[in-house]
Write a protein that holds these residues in place. Structure first.
Motif, mmCIF file in Angstrom:
data_model
loop_
_atom_site.group_PDB
_atom_site.id
_atom_site.type_symbol
_atom_site.label_atom_id
_atom_site.label_comp_id
_atom_site.label_asym_id
_atom_site.label_seq_id
_atom_site.Cartn_x
_atom_site.Cartn_y
_atom_site.Cartn_z
ATOM 1 N N SER A 25 0.847 -1.189 0.000
ATOM 2 C CA SER A 25 0.000 0.000 0.000
ATOM 3 C C SER A 25 0.884 1.242 0.000
ATOM 4 O O SER A 25 1.973 1.237 0.572
ATOM 5 N N PHE A 26 0.402 2.270 -0.659
ATOM 6 C CA PHE A 26 1.149 3.508 -0.805
ATOM 7 C C PHE A 26 0.244 4.688 -0.483
ATOM 8 O O PHE A 26 -0.977 4.590 -0.531
ATOM 9 N N LYS A 27 0.884 5.822 -0.177
ATOM 10 C CA LYS A 27 0.133 7.054 0.040
ATOM 11 C C LYS A 27 -0.441 7.516 -1.291
ATOM 12 O O LYS A 27 0.152 7.275 -2.345
ATOM 13 N N PRO A 28 -1.548 8.260 -1.253
ATOM 14 C CA PRO A 28 -2.027 8.900 -2.482
ATOM 15 C C PRO A 28 -0.988 9.930 -2.968
ATOM 16 O O PRO A 28 -0.244 10.504 -2.175
ATOM 17 N N TYR A 29 -0.951 10.145 -4.269
ATOM 18 C CA TYR A 29 0.048 11.030 -4.877
ATOM 19 C C TYR A 29 0.010 12.438 -4.287
ATOM 20 O O TYR A 29 1.048 13.005 -3.952
ATOM 21 N N ARG A 30 -1.179 13.007 -4.162
ATOM 22 C CA ARG A 30 -1.297 14.378 -3.634
ATOM 23 C C ARG A 30 -0.742 14.477 -2.211
ATOM 24 O O ARG A 30 -0.101 15.450 -1.856
ATOM 25 N N GLU A 31 -0.988 13.466 -1.409
ATOM 26 C CA GLU A 31 -0.493 13.455 -0.032
ATOM 27 C C GLU A 31 1.022 13.262 0.000
ATOM 28 O O GLU A 31 1.723 13.887 0.798
ATOM 29 N N ALA A 32 1.546 12.428 -0.880
ATOM 30 C CA ALA A 32 2.985 12.161 -0.910
ATOM 31 C C ALA A 32 3.777 13.360 -1.414
ATOM 32 O O ALA A 32 4.950 13.515 -1.072
ATOM 33 N N LEU A 33 3.170 14.204 -2.227
ATOM 34 C CA LEU A 33 3.864 15.408 -2.689
ATOM 35 C C LEU A 33 4.195 16.332 -1.529
ATOM 36 O O LEU A 33 5.282 16.896 -1.466
ATOM 37 N N VAL A 34 3.258 16.477 -0.622
ATOM 38 C CA VAL A 34 3.454 17.396 0.496
ATOM 39 C C VAL A 34 4.266 16.733 1.604
ATOM 40 O O VAL A 34 5.219 17.307 2.116
ATOM 41 N N ASP A 35 3.901 15.521 1.972
ATOM 42 C CA ASP A 35 4.587 14.799 3.041
ATOM 43 C C ASP A 35 5.308 13.602 2.411
ATOM 44 O O ASP A 35 4.777 12.495 2.389
ATOM 45 N N HIS A 36 6.507 13.841 1.908
ATOM 46 C CA HIS A 36 7.205 12.807 1.136
ATOM 47 C C HIS A 36 7.798 11.706 1.989
ATOM 48 O O HIS A 36 8.083 10.630 1.502
ATOM 49 N N GLY A 37 8.016 11.940 3.258
ATOM 50 C CA GLY A 37 8.610 10.909 4.108
ATOM 51 C C GLY A 37 10.092 10.740 3.804
ATOM 52 O O GLY A 37 10.801 11.697 3.514
ATOM 53 N N GLU A 38 10.560 9.502 3.821
ATOM 54 C CA GLU A 38 11.976 9.226 3.575
ATOM 55 C C GLU A 38 12.236 9.163 2.070
ATOM 56 O O GLU A 38 11.546 8.454 1.344
#
Length: 144
Positions: A25-38
């Motif tokens: 499972s992965f984050k949604p693209y819009r969410e990953a843009l802002v909160d990219h994590g590692e």
């Protein structure tokens, strides 16, 4: 060594590996843009580059959204400066403050050369992407 007491092998020596399905499972693209994590490290000599490049790509995407999905032309100084201003406005993590001169150089060079066509780079990128597609289609390996 006497092997006469041993039974016959059941499979004639052939081994079959059974892959168990794995759910990812992965984050949604819009969410990953802002909160990219590692972010993945590509060059261990430059630890500050992955967040900086992520910020530069976000600034370029914002520029494209504001200009009918068109990126800056090579040599267009005003468009490149606009990308730099967008990068500064998107820098909530204060990434640009670590090394401002290098950060500005990297963002400006990324923006000015984005529409350039580099055939060897296109061939390399195409090869890597096609390999990842084959991995997904075959189900044999996990995409990297």
């Amino acid at each position: 060594m006497d092997a006469s007491a041993c039974s016959e092998p059941a499979t004639q020596g052939y081994i079959t590996q059974v892959k168990t399905p794995t759910t990812m499972s992965f984050k949604p693209y819009r969410e990953a843009l802002v909160d990219h994590g590692e972010l993945m490290m590509s060059d261990f000599a430059k630890f500050d580059r992955p967040p900086l490049l992520h910020l530069a790509y976000r600034a370029l995407a914002s520029y494209a959204e504001a200009h009918n999905m068109a990126y800056p032309q090579p040599g267009d100084v005003t468009a490149v400066k606009e990308v730099w201003d967008l990068a500064k406005s998107l820098d909530f993590e204060k990434i640009l403050e670590n090394n401002p001169a290098a950060a500005e150089r990297i963002v400006l060079h990324s923006a000015s050369g984005l529409r350039s066509v580099l055939s060897p780079m296109c061939a390399t990128s195409g090869g890597i992407v096609s390999q990842e597609v084959l991995k997904v289609c075959s189900g044999k390996f996990t995409p990297s």
